[in-house]
Design an enzyme around this catalytic site. Structure first.
Site, PDB file in Angstrom:
ATOM      1  N   HIS A   1      -2.945   7.615   2.511  1.00  0.00           N
ATOM      2  CA  HIS A   1      -3.415   6.305   1.883  1.00  0.00           C
ATOM      3  C   HIS A   1      -4.949   5.854   2.614  1.00  0.00           C
ATOM      4  CE1 HIS A   1      -4.080   1.998   1.254  1.00  0.00           C
ATOM      5  NE2 HIS A   1      -3.397   1.590   2.488  1.00  0.00           N
TER       6      HIS A   1
ATOM      7  N   ASN B   1     -10.364   0.141   0.386  1.00  0.00           N
ATOM      8  CA  ASN B   1      -8.913   0.319   0.360  1.00  0.00           C
ATOM      9  C   ASN B   1      -8.283  -0.163  -0.861  1.00  0.00           C
ATOM     10  OD1 ASN B   1      -6.001  -0.138   0.791  1.00  0.00           O
ATOM     11  ND2 ASN B   1      -5.985  -0.898   2.888  1.00  0.00           N
TER      12      ASN B   1
ATOM     13  N   CYS C   1       0.732  -1.295   0.036  1.00  0.00           N
ATOM     14  CA  CYS C   1       0.248  -0.108  -0.193  1.00  0.00           C
ATOM     15  C   CYS C   1       0.982   1.286   0.039  1.00  0.00           C
ATOM     16  CB  CYS C   1      -0.991   0.143   1.242  1.00  0.00           C
ATOM     17  SG  CYS C   1      -1.988  -1.392   1.377  1.00  0.00           S
TER      18      CYS C   1
END
Ligand code: UT7
Length: 318
Positions: free
Chosen positions: A245, A275, A110
């Site tokens: 993020h 996500n 990520c």
């Protein structure tokens, strides 16, 4: 020797899956997911693979930047959910665009979009002839999720984000941290069928210790933003936006509180996409840029964390 971002693009597959839809297949509820994660819906690919999602985001970014594929000097792509290890997603996207420049993947889960920017900055410095680099984060997370594990399958979504970088001076500072190990988040490959292999391997899908990750994320994000502000003699008032993020709305809110920065300064679109791992920062950046709320000359901070464990942040002038 750095770069400016001259165009952004994103693509998400059309299939919308709501929390209520997921509650039909795992023991969960819209109330739990909305409250504990902040996600209302996500996109899941029905037919497209990660390279195809990435190609569409790349085409959108090139169009936004008014740059042709043949003008690119490099393509760097991040993914943890590509359909092949070889060719890399970068090779697939290079072919799809009809480009002929060098192309490679950079792996950092990520956090990877930040690693792509750092890699691009290094390549601009190394190759004085390089003028334009395309960076893409693309994920078909639905391909690596365990749809029997309610603590992970409700969080993630599919999508891709991209940016076109041109040699310039707007990548002002960056910080990258890696704390290696596979005990908190891991995505094992299929072990294969070697008759000689006797090792043990977990199932080939995403495994995560949620609370450990949560704590790591809040601390890492606060630490990285503080480092960038202090090192550049800035305060939060000098920063127009923080683009984090999109892992969990509560992580963003906790970090904002720890940093004593109003949470309204943190761009958030997790409710729509979940996500999307390496695609989350470029998708958020694209939506912020197109919202009209980001002005040329604004200073912004991008920050991310994830598997590795890894975390990274950068200070940019828009
Ligand atoms: O981008 C990569 C990095 N990943 C992340 O940043 C994720 C970070 N972690 C998180 O976002 C959160 O830890 C999660 C969303 C994964 C979990 O939230 P939590 O508040 O930490 O929940 P928990 O793991 O402490 O579980 C609390 C309860 C448990 O039930 P009991 O044992 O208290 O009865 C879980 O079984 O919530 C239960 N639970 C759920 N309930 C309904 C876990 N997942 C679900 C679910 N629906 N989907």
């Amino acid at each position: 020797m750095s770069f400016c971002i001259i165009g952004t693009g994103m693509y998400v597959p059309p299939k919308i899956v709501t929390n209520d839809d997921l509650a039909q297949i795992v023991d969960t509820s819209d109330e739990w997911i909305s409250k504990r994660v902040g996600v209302k819906e996500r996109r899941f690919a029905v037919k497209e693979f990660a390279s195809e999602l990435g190609l569409k985001a790349a085409e959108a970014a090139l169009q936004d930047a008014n740059v042709k594929a043949e003008e690119l000097d490099a393509i760097f792509v991040a993914t943890i959910s590509g359909e092949t290890s070889s060719p890399s997603m970068a090779c697939m996207i290079q072919k799809g665009l009809g480009a002929s420049c060098m192309a490679m993947d950079v792996s950092a889960a990520c956090s990877a979009f930040l690693f792509l920017l750092e890699t691009a900055a290094a390549f601009f410095a190394l190759h004085p002839e390089f003028q334009k680099i395309l960076v893409v984060g693309t994920e078909r997370m639905s391909g690596i999720l365990d749809f029997n594990d309610r603590s992970t399958c409700v969080i993630f979504g599919d999508g891709a984000g991209a940016a076109v970088l041109e040699r310039g001076e707007n990548y002002l500072d960056s910080v990258i941290t890696v704390k290696g190990g596979n005990d908190v988040i891991n995505i094992p490959h299929h072990p294969g069928n070697s008759p000689y292999f006797e090792g043990e391997q977990d199932t080939p899908c995403l495994h995560m210790q949620g609370q450990e990750t949560f704590k790591y994320a809040v601390n890492a994000m606060s630490q990285d933003v503080t480092t960038l502000l202090e090192r550049n003699h800035l305060t939060a008032d000098d920063i127009a936006w923080i683009v984090p993020h999109q892992a969990n709305k509560r992580i963003i809110d906790f970090a904002a509180k720890m940093l004593k920065i109003p949470k309204e300064k943190f761009f958030c679109n997790i409710e729509k996409y979940g996500n999307t791992s390496s695609a989350s920062v470029p998708i958020a950046l694209h939506e912020l840029a197109k919202s009209g709320m980001l002005k040329r000359g604004d200073k912004i901070i991008l920050c991310a964390f994830g598997g590795g464990l890894s975390n990274a942040a950068c200070l940019l002038k828009w």
